[in-house]
Structure formats: C-alpha cells, structure tokens
Scaffold this motif. Structure first.
Motif, PDB file in Angstrom:
ATOM      1  N   PHE A  69       1.798  10.189  72.007  1.00 33.92           N
ATOM      2  CA  PHE A  69       0.932  11.225  71.452  1.00 33.92           C
ATOM      3  C   PHE A  69       0.468  10.846  70.042  1.00 33.92           C
ATOM      4  CE2 PHE A  69       0.532  15.154  68.929  1.00 33.92           C
ATOM      5  CZ  PHE A  69      -0.461  15.805  69.634  1.00 33.92           C
ATOM      6  N   LEU A 108       4.959  18.590  70.598  1.00 28.91           N
ATOM      7  CA  LEU A 108       3.908  17.702  70.096  1.00 28.91           C
ATOM      8  C   LEU A 108       3.012  18.374  69.072  1.00 28.91           C
ATOM      9  CD1 LEU A 108       2.881  15.843  73.377  1.00 28.91           C
ATOM     10  CD2 LEU A 108       4.609  15.234  71.691  1.00 28.91           C
ATOM     11  N   CYS A 146      -5.694  18.638  69.296  1.00 29.36           N
ATOM     12  CA  CYS A 146      -4.347  19.107  68.992  1.00 29.36           C
ATOM     13  C   CYS A 146      -4.306  20.577  69.373  1.00 29.36           C
ATOM     14  CB  CYS A 146      -4.030  18.931  67.505  1.00 29.36           C
ATOM     15  SG  CYS A 146      -3.359  17.315  67.117  1.00 29.36           S
TER      16      CYS A 146
END
Length: 339
Positions: free
Chosen positions: A164, A202, A231
């Motif tokens: 990521f 994440l 995001c």
C-alpha cells in the motif's frame, strides 16, 4: 493578527487547536475582525490552516507530518529560522541562530544517520525554551517499522501494508519523477510505521502519502491529485481496524473517526484488540476424565472415554463454559450386564 492567541499542539493521534484558550471543534472556520482566519478540517484529513490577513502569511499544519509556511515576496531576505532565509539560495538555508551555516549539500550527500543528526542540530537550535521534543533524534527507534510488534509478528499483513505504501517510492508510480528531487524513503517508512502501529489499518498510512504528494507537487509545480491512489475516507471500509467479528462504525465526531463494537464471544478487549479467553484454564468446562482443548474464541471437550456415557461439547465464552459443563457418567457395567 486580528485573531488573538492561537496554540497548535499534537496529541498521540491528532492535531489540537486552541483559540484564545478554547479548543476548536472540527471541522470549523473561525474569523478575526481583520479578515484573518483559522480553518480546522475534519479528523480524517487532520489539517489546520491559519491565514494572517495583516501580513498575508498562511501557515498550514498537515497533522504532525508537515508544516507549510507561505509568505509574500515582501518577506524576501527578511526571514530566519526553520523555514530558511528566503534569499533565493538554497545552500545557506540551514542557518543556526549563531549565524553559522550547515552546508546543505554536505548534509544531503551524507549517510542517512549523519543527515538526520545534522538536521536535528539545526532544528534543536531554533526550539523555544530548549524544548526539542518535536525534533526527531538521529537514533529514534520509532522510525523503524520492525519495532512495531503487530507487523513484526504478521508477515502477510506487513506485506499488505508495504504494498500500500509503496506508491511513494515505486519507480513506475505517480511520484517517480520526484524521487531525484526529494527522497521518498523517510515518508515510505513513516507510512508503514503508522499503519503497523494501528493494527495494519491502511488509512493511517494516508497522511504520509499525502505529505509526499505535496512535496512532489511543489517540485513538479503541478497537481497530482488525479494520479494519486485513493486514500479511503471510510475507516470501516475494506481494511477495518476492528478485530474480526467486531462491528466497525464510522463516527466523524471521534478521533480516530470510528468505534468498534464489543469483542466477539470468547474474547476480551476493546473491540480493536481482542484476546482469546482460556475457558479451559478459567472454568474447567469439561469432565475431569477428558482433556479440555482451548480453541480460538472457544473450547472443545472430546468424547467421553470408554466406560463413560456422554458426548463431546463445543462452546464459546465463560458463560457457556460455566452454565453448560460437559458430563461424563461412569457406566455400571455390572448392573447393565446383569440386567
């Protein structure tokens, strides 16, 4: 400045702003009589923008990652401190209060540890009242994601986090053109560290990615918003921070902006970190003639041995283990055979 006293500080998880002694809500906009303004974003973006109308100065805090100061041309050759001296020469920006200059070129060409140490000397020299807690020390162990137990013991999850965050340093990624001008490694490590420290969520790596995006945009002098990976603003999305089996609920009034339900049956904790209950050791739910087996979230009692009547039992949680104990009854073979 038309606003009064402004204090910006950081807790372990968010930026906090006080305006004349009162903590500001987020999101909110607060204006002064001269047109000055304080804008506080929501907890997910974690951005604070202060505009001072009388001097046309804007200071923006992006969480605890980056502070951006924008000043008009009238300040040229009139600055000193952490932002440099604004004289058009980058090599003498690391000027100490003693007027001694640290050579930027030599710092950039040194090893990582030497570079961090030099910047630490520079940053510490400009602290107020000798308080240098916000200046990263050269040997700061918190910069090493391997020091975070959650990622250290979960190699598959660690790999997901690294993949990521790799958008920051990927040679074929959106920021590749910036790598020669601004090194991606520190913010890549920060991205991995922050996601690992939040149990692999994440979303907590996003501030580091956005910070590198801003650095890259200033280098390229163009927006990269269309090429940056998304995001998520949904903390309860694909990578829920809650323990498996606990329900995640978004709540923008909180920070982090979500809460987890109770741990599933058979576990104790806060819904984000849950620890398996050892029903066998705590309550002995099985008959004394079998060996109780603790399982994730529950327990298992094997079949009663030969010579006993009764069946196996599977359960979960202390209440079940206490209320429904396994019973193995000795068979009276003499009475049965003589019957």
């Amino acid at each position: 400045a038309g606003l009064g006293l402004i204090k910006v500080t950081h807790s372990a998880t968010e930026t906090i702003v006080y305006f004349n002694g009162k903590r500001l809500d987020r999101p909110s906009t607060n204006r002064g009589i001269d047109g000055s303004q304080i804008t506080v974003s929501d907890a997910i973006e974690d951005r604070v923008e202060i505009f001072l109308a009388s001097s046309d100065v804007k200071v923006t805090f992006f969480g605890n990652y980056e502070t951006l100061v924008s000043v008009p041309p009238s300040f040229k050759n009139r600055l000193c401190g952490l932002c440099g001296n604004y004289n058009g020469k980058a090599d003498d920006d690391l000027m100490l209060p003693s007027d001694q200059s640290l050579n930027v070129s030599s710092v950039k060409g040194s090893t990582s540890a030497q570079s961090v140490a030099s910047y630490h000397v520079f940053g510490s020299s400009w602290t107020v009242d000798g308080d240098d807690r916000l200046i990263l020390a050269a040997d700061d162990a918190c910069q090493d994601p391997n020091m975070v137990p959650w990622c250290e013991t979960r190699p598959e999850s660690r790999k997901k986090v690294e993949n990521f965050c790799d958008v920051i340093r990927s040679a074929n990624g959106a920021f590749a053109a910036c790598h020669s001008a601004t090194t991606p490694d520190p913010l890549y490590r920060k991205c991995v560290l922050d996601a690992c420290s939040q149990n692999g969520s994440l979303r907590f790596g996003c501030p580091a990615i956005r910070s590198y995006q801003r650095q890259c945009e200033r280098c390229l002098r163009k927006s990269l918003s269309s090429t940056l990976i998304e995001c998520s603003t949904d903390p309860c999305g694909e990578f829920s921070p809650c323990f498996q089996g606990a329900t995640c609920t978004n709540d923008a009034s909180l920070f982090p902006p979500y809460f987890c339900s109770s741990c599933p049956t058979g576990y104790l904790g806060d819904g984000q970190t849950c620890i398996d209950i050892d029903e066998c050791g705590d309550t002995s739910p099985c008959s004394s003639v079998v060996t109780c087996q603790n399982t994730p979230g529950g327990f298992f009692c094997p079949n009663c041995p030969s010579g006993y009547s009764g069946s196996n039992k599977t359960g979960s949680g202390l209440q079940d283990a206490t209320a429904n104990r396994q019973t193995c009854t000795d068979i009276d073979e003499c009475a049965t055979n003589n019957g």
